[in-house]
Design an enzyme around this catalytic site. Structure first.
Site, short mmCIF file in Angstrom:
data_model
loop_
_atom_site.label_atom_id
_atom_site.label_comp_id
_atom_site.label_asym_id
_atom_site.label_seq_id
_atom_site.Cartn_x
_atom_site.Cartn_y
_atom_site.Cartn_z
N SER A 1 0.74 -1.19 0.06
CA SER A 1 -0.04 0.05 0.05
C SER A 1 0.90 1.38 0.04
O SER A 1 2.06 1.17 0.56
CB SER A 1 -0.92 0.19 1.25
OG SER A 1 -1.62 1.11 1.20
N TYR B 1 -2.35 0.09 10.39
CA TYR B 1 -2.76 -0.72 8.89
C TYR B 1 -1.23 -0.16 8.15
O TYR B 1 -0.78 -1.11 7.25
CB TYR B 1 -3.76 -0.02 8.27
CG TYR B 1 -4.24 -0.34 6.79
CD1 TYR B 1 -4.17 -1.52 6.37
CD2 TYR B 1 -3.67 0.60 5.97
CE1 TYR B 1 -4.36 -1.52 5.09
CE2 TYR B 1 -3.81 0.42 4.52
CZ TYR B 1 -4.06 -0.93 4.21
OH TYR B 1 -4.25 -1.36 2.86
#
Length: 325
Positions: free
Chosen positions: A187, A200
């Site tokens: 990501s 995250y």
């Protein structure tokens, strides 16, 4: 030659060299994004294994890999979704693509259990490609101290433990035949500050470093390992964003770009517009980028809180989201 003339010539030469370097980098970017040939993925092996294969990027990658003639080993936690995805693949490709499934809930399984289930599922199969796509994010933006312990534990188990143990289970087979490809879906949160989503972002940073390190370890063994870095993709994980070719690609658009990069750089941003966005963000001063990102997600939290309040709901982190602003 006078000093003034020498300085002028030197400055002009440096400017020309800088311009040439920028032009070469741009032409290289155009080549790898649009013209560099993709590798023949069937050379890695006849089977591709995809975790998190029933939704979003994982499902789109399964279909894209199937279009290249690879058999598909689908990994997910929902038997019904796995069966439905397998039927869709069979309807599209018929007998050309064989499918098998492994049902496993990474959030509720230990590393040893993951290893045993994956080893059992791949026994007898020529697995040449592994896509570690399974992942989860916060249900909504929140400050670190407000993340529930169960959510925090699941984030670590699904985003870190799963990829680590699945890779550990698949690697021995690739080492025996001295070829294979492992793709970890990371990501952009691993590349810059990601406030209100700290855990995250940290798990995705682990994937990037994990990929870079083992990529070096096994490069001489014929195993290509990379971490692909998407920015926003229109999946269920990114709520409220509609697909747009210029900013937010659909999973199908992203997957077409994704498979063209398999076997190349250790860390890459496969989708061309994501690469442009990252280039712009990378050029901003860190302080400005941090301010923009923090206030963007702060605004997202405020909007969600207002919506819940209008619906008569509640939100544990309301004390830190000032909806009066």
């Amino acid at each position: 030659m006078e000093l003034q003339d020498f300085v002028l010539i030197a400055a002009t030469s440096l400017g020309l060299l800088s311009l040439c370097k920028a032009l070469i980098n741009f032409l290289k970017w155009v080549w790898v994004m649009f013209f560099r040939p993709a590798k023949n993925l069937k050379e890695y092996g006849s089977w591709a294994m995809i975790t998190g294969s029933t939704d979003g990027i994982g499902k789109a990658l399964a279909f894209e890999l199937g279009s290249k003639g690879l058999n598909l080993l689908l990994v997910g936690r929902s038997p019904s979704k796995l069966e439905a995805t397998s039927k869709e693949i069979n309807q599209k490709y018929g007998r050309k693509v064989e499918t098998k499934s492994i049902v496993i809930d990474f959030a509720k399984s230990s590393g040893e259990e993951i290893c045993k289930m994956i080893e059992g599922g791949i026994r007898g199969l020529d697995v040449g490609i592994l896509v570690n796509n399974a992942g989860m994010a916060y249900p909504y933006v929140m400050y670190f101290h407000e993340v529930e312990l169960e959510v925090m534990e699941s984030l670590v188990k699904v985003n870190i433990d799963a990829a680590t143990w699945v890779t550990r289970a698949v690697l021995p087979g690739m080492l025996k035949k001295k070829k294979g490809a492992i793709i970890n879906i990371g990501s952009a949160t691993s590349l810059f500050s990601y406030p209100l989503g700290a855990v995250y972002a940290a798990t995705k940073a682990y994937l990037a470093m994990f990929s870079r390190c083992i990529g070096l370890e096994y490069r001489q063994q014929g195993i290509d390992i990379q971490c692909q870095i998407p920015l926003f993709v229109a999946t269920k994980m990114v709520k409220g964003l509609k697909a747009s070719p210029m900013l937010v690609p659909s999973p199908e658009m992203y997957s077409k770009a994704s498979i063209r990069w398999i076997g190349y750089e250790h860390i890459c941003v496969p989708y061309w517009m994501h690469s442009v966005q990252w280039f712009i963000m990378h050029g901003l001063p860190d302080a400005l980028l941090d301010w923009c990102v923090f206030h963007y997600f702060l605004n997202v939290g405020k909007k969600r809180l207002k919506k819940l309040m209008m619906m008569g709901g509640c939100m544990k982190q309301s004390k830190l989201f000032d909806v009066s602003v």
